[in-house]
Scaffold this motif. Sequence first.
Motif, PDB file in Angstrom:
ATOM      1  N   SER A  65       0.981   0.534   8.706  1.00  0.00           N
ATOM      2  CA  SER A  65       1.267   1.714   8.365  1.00  0.00           C
ATOM      3  C   SER A  65      -0.528   1.727   7.843  1.00  0.00           C
ATOM      4  CB  SER A  65       2.395   2.030   6.999  1.00  0.00           C
ATOM      5  OG  SER A  65       2.278   1.360   6.027  1.00  0.00           O
ATOM      6  N   THR A  66      -0.171   2.904   7.277  1.00  0.00           N
ATOM      7  CA  THR A  66      -1.794   4.316   6.666  1.00  0.00           C
ATOM      8  C   THR A  66      -2.139   3.207   5.217  1.00  0.00           C
ATOM      9  OG1 THR A  66      -0.611   5.417   6.395  1.00  0.00           O
ATOM     10  CG2 THR A  66      -1.791   5.902   8.072  1.00  0.00           C
ATOM     11  N   ILE A  67      -3.250   2.722   5.109  1.00  0.00           N
ATOM     12  CA  ILE A  67      -2.966   2.339   3.771  1.00  0.00           C
ATOM     13  C   ILE A  67      -4.203   2.784   3.028  1.00  0.00           C
ATOM     14  CG2 ILE A  67      -2.204  -0.329   4.655  1.00  0.00           C
ATOM     15  CD1 ILE A  67      -5.843  -0.576   4.237  1.00  0.00           C
ATOM     16  N   GLN A  68      -3.595   3.488   1.621  1.00  0.00           N
ATOM     17  CA  GLN A  68      -4.450   3.845   0.884  1.00  0.00           C
ATOM     18  C   GLN A  68      -6.096   3.103   0.642  1.00  0.00           C
ATOM     19  OE1 GLN A  68      -3.236   6.112  -2.547  1.00  0.00           O
ATOM     20  NE2 GLN A  68      -4.176   4.611  -3.948  1.00  0.00           N
ATOM     21  N   HIS A  69      -6.717   3.843   0.202  1.00  0.00           N
ATOM     22  CA  HIS A  69      -8.234   3.835   0.182  1.00  0.00           C
ATOM     23  C   HIS A  69      -8.089   2.834  -1.256  1.00  0.00           C
ATOM     24  CE1 HIS A  69      -8.799   7.257   2.466  1.00  0.00           C
ATOM     25  NE2 HIS A  69     -10.228   6.166   2.687  1.00  0.00           N
ATOM     26  N   GLY A  70      -8.693   1.675  -1.190  1.00  0.00           N
ATOM     27  CA  GLY A  70      -9.445   0.609  -2.838  1.00  0.00           C
ATOM     28  C   GLY A  70      -9.714   2.180  -4.401  1.00  0.00           C
ATOM     29  N   PHE A  71     -10.870   2.542  -3.513  1.00  0.00           N
ATOM     30  CA  PHE A  71     -11.235   3.595  -4.122  1.00  0.00           C
ATOM     31  C   PHE A  71     -10.729   4.615  -4.759  1.00  0.00           C
ATOM     32  CE2 PHE A  71     -15.455   1.271  -3.461  1.00  0.00           C
ATOM     33  CZ  PHE A  71     -15.945   0.389  -4.267  1.00  0.00           C
ATOM     34  N   PHE A  72      -9.691   4.855  -4.282  1.00  0.00           N
ATOM     35  CA  PHE A  72      -8.549   5.797  -3.605  1.00  0.00           C
ATOM     36  C   PHE A  72      -7.824   5.178  -5.651  1.00  0.00           C
ATOM     37  CE2 PHE A  72      -4.880   9.091  -3.006  1.00  0.00           C
ATOM     38  CZ  PHE A  72      -4.937   9.755  -3.344  1.00  0.00           C
ATOM     39  N   THR A  73      -7.230   3.979  -5.300  1.00  0.00           N
ATOM     40  CA  THR A  73      -6.406   3.411  -6.172  1.00  0.00           C
ATOM     41  C   THR A  73      -7.330   3.568  -7.742  1.00  0.00           C
ATOM     42  OG1 THR A  73      -5.399   2.296  -4.517  1.00  0.00           O
ATOM     43  CG2 THR A  73      -5.049   1.667  -6.461  1.00  0.00           C
ATOM     44  N   LEU A  74      -8.048   2.873  -7.793  1.00  0.00           N
ATOM     45  CA  LEU A  74      -9.280   2.769  -8.690  1.00  0.00           C
ATOM     46  C   LEU A  74      -9.342   3.427  -9.208  1.00  0.00           C
ATOM     47  CD1 LEU A  74     -10.964   0.666 -10.291  1.00  0.00           C
ATOM     48  CD2 LEU A  74     -12.546   0.793  -8.446  1.00  0.00           C
ATOM     49  N   GLY A  75      -9.420   4.813  -8.225  1.00  0.00           N
ATOM     50  CA  GLY A  75      -9.998   6.538  -9.451  1.00  0.00           C
ATOM     51  C   GLY A  75      -8.545   6.549 -10.088  1.00  0.00           C
ATOM     52  N   LEU A  76      -7.718   6.220 -10.365  1.00  0.00           N
ATOM     53  CA  LEU A  76      -6.171   6.902 -11.026  1.00  0.00           C
ATOM     54  C   LEU A  76      -6.576   6.150 -11.899  1.00  0.00           C
ATOM     55  CD1 LEU A  76      -3.448   6.457  -7.925  1.00  0.00           C
ATOM     56  CD2 LEU A  76      -4.075   8.779  -8.893  1.00  0.00           C
ATOM     57  N   ALA A  77      -6.839   4.934 -12.095  1.00  0.00           N
ATOM     58  CA  ALA A  77      -7.163   4.462 -14.003  1.00  0.00           C
ATOM     59  C   ALA A  77      -7.352   4.982 -15.411  1.00  0.00           C
ATOM     60  CB  ALA A  77      -9.171   3.680 -13.723  1.00  0.00           C
ATOM     61  N   THR A  78      -8.397   6.092 -15.292  1.00  0.00           N
ATOM     62  CA  THR A  78      -8.214   6.904 -16.270  1.00  0.00           C
ATOM     63  C   THR A  78      -6.874   7.560 -16.969  1.00  0.00           C
ATOM     64  OG1 THR A  78     -10.648   6.673 -16.297  1.00  0.00           O
ATOM     65  CG2 THR A  78      -9.372   8.979 -17.790  1.00  0.00           C
ATOM     66  N   GLY A  79      -6.467   8.046 -15.560  1.00  0.00           N
ATOM     67  CA  GLY A  79      -5.142   8.675 -16.116  1.00  0.00           C
ATOM     68  C   GLY A  79      -4.635   8.037 -16.428  1.00  0.00           C
ATOM     69  N   PHE A  80      -3.691   6.451 -15.624  1.00  0.00           N
ATOM     70  CA  PHE A  80      -2.748   5.250 -16.151  1.00  0.00           C
ATOM     71  C   PHE A  80      -2.889   5.035 -17.792  1.00  0.00           C
ATOM     72  CE2 PHE A  80      -1.900   4.521 -11.764  1.00  0.00           C
ATOM     73  CZ  PHE A  80      -0.839   5.347 -11.307  1.00  0.00           C
ATOM     74  N   LEU A  81      -4.098   4.567 -18.109  1.00  0.00           N
ATOM     75  CA  LEU A  81      -5.358   4.465 -19.141  1.00  0.00           C
ATOM     76  C   LEU A  81      -4.586   5.252 -19.974  1.00  0.00           C
ATOM     77  CD1 LEU A  81      -6.394   2.300 -20.920  1.00  0.00           C
ATOM     78  CD2 LEU A  81      -8.405   3.010 -20.184  1.00  0.00           C
ATOM     79  N   TRP A  82      -4.611   6.571 -20.078  1.00  0.00           N
ATOM     80  CA  TRP A  82      -4.040   7.616 -20.837  1.00  0.00           C
ATOM     81  C   TRP A  82      -2.704   7.746 -21.012  1.00  0.00           C
ATOM     82  CZ3 TRP A  82      -8.860  11.330 -19.346  1.00  0.00           C
ATOM     83  CH2 TRP A  82     -10.046  10.470 -19.861  1.00  0.00           C
TER      84      TRP A  82
END
Length: 161
Positions: A65-82
Amino acid sequence: MSEETAGPLVIQGLNGLTDRLGTDLGTSSWWTVTQDGITTFATLTGDEQWIHVDPERAKDGPFGSTIQHGFFTLGLATGFLWEICTVEGFKVVLNYGLNKVRFPAPLAVDSRIRMHVNLAEVKELPTPNGPGAEAVYRLTYEVEGQAKPCCVADLVFRYYN
């Protein structure tokens, strides 16, 4: 925010960070990977490789299947952290960067992920207006039903007065 928590953990200043050094701070709520999100990220970044944006071709590709970009996943970090924690007692909060980042497993479309956070390092930073701090948050992105995480990273934040 996950149903188990009433809100993010609030850490008070340098002493609060130091008190939590080496501890697990929490886990974000689950987040679902969508093709629309992947495609939007691909368009915005110019990384439109077929493993991300062509579901028909990706069916016969290495991941099925298609996969999400690693940098997209990494970009979620700040929102998840907060969502997991906030640090109070400083005037300025800066994302200072990343230390080690790895993407040990692919993240397929329609998967669900969440992020676990451990406070790995804390150090005092001298500033003209009083003590600041640097914190290294060790992030592990769990994929539901999968043993191997899709991303592990050390996120560095700096806090200034």
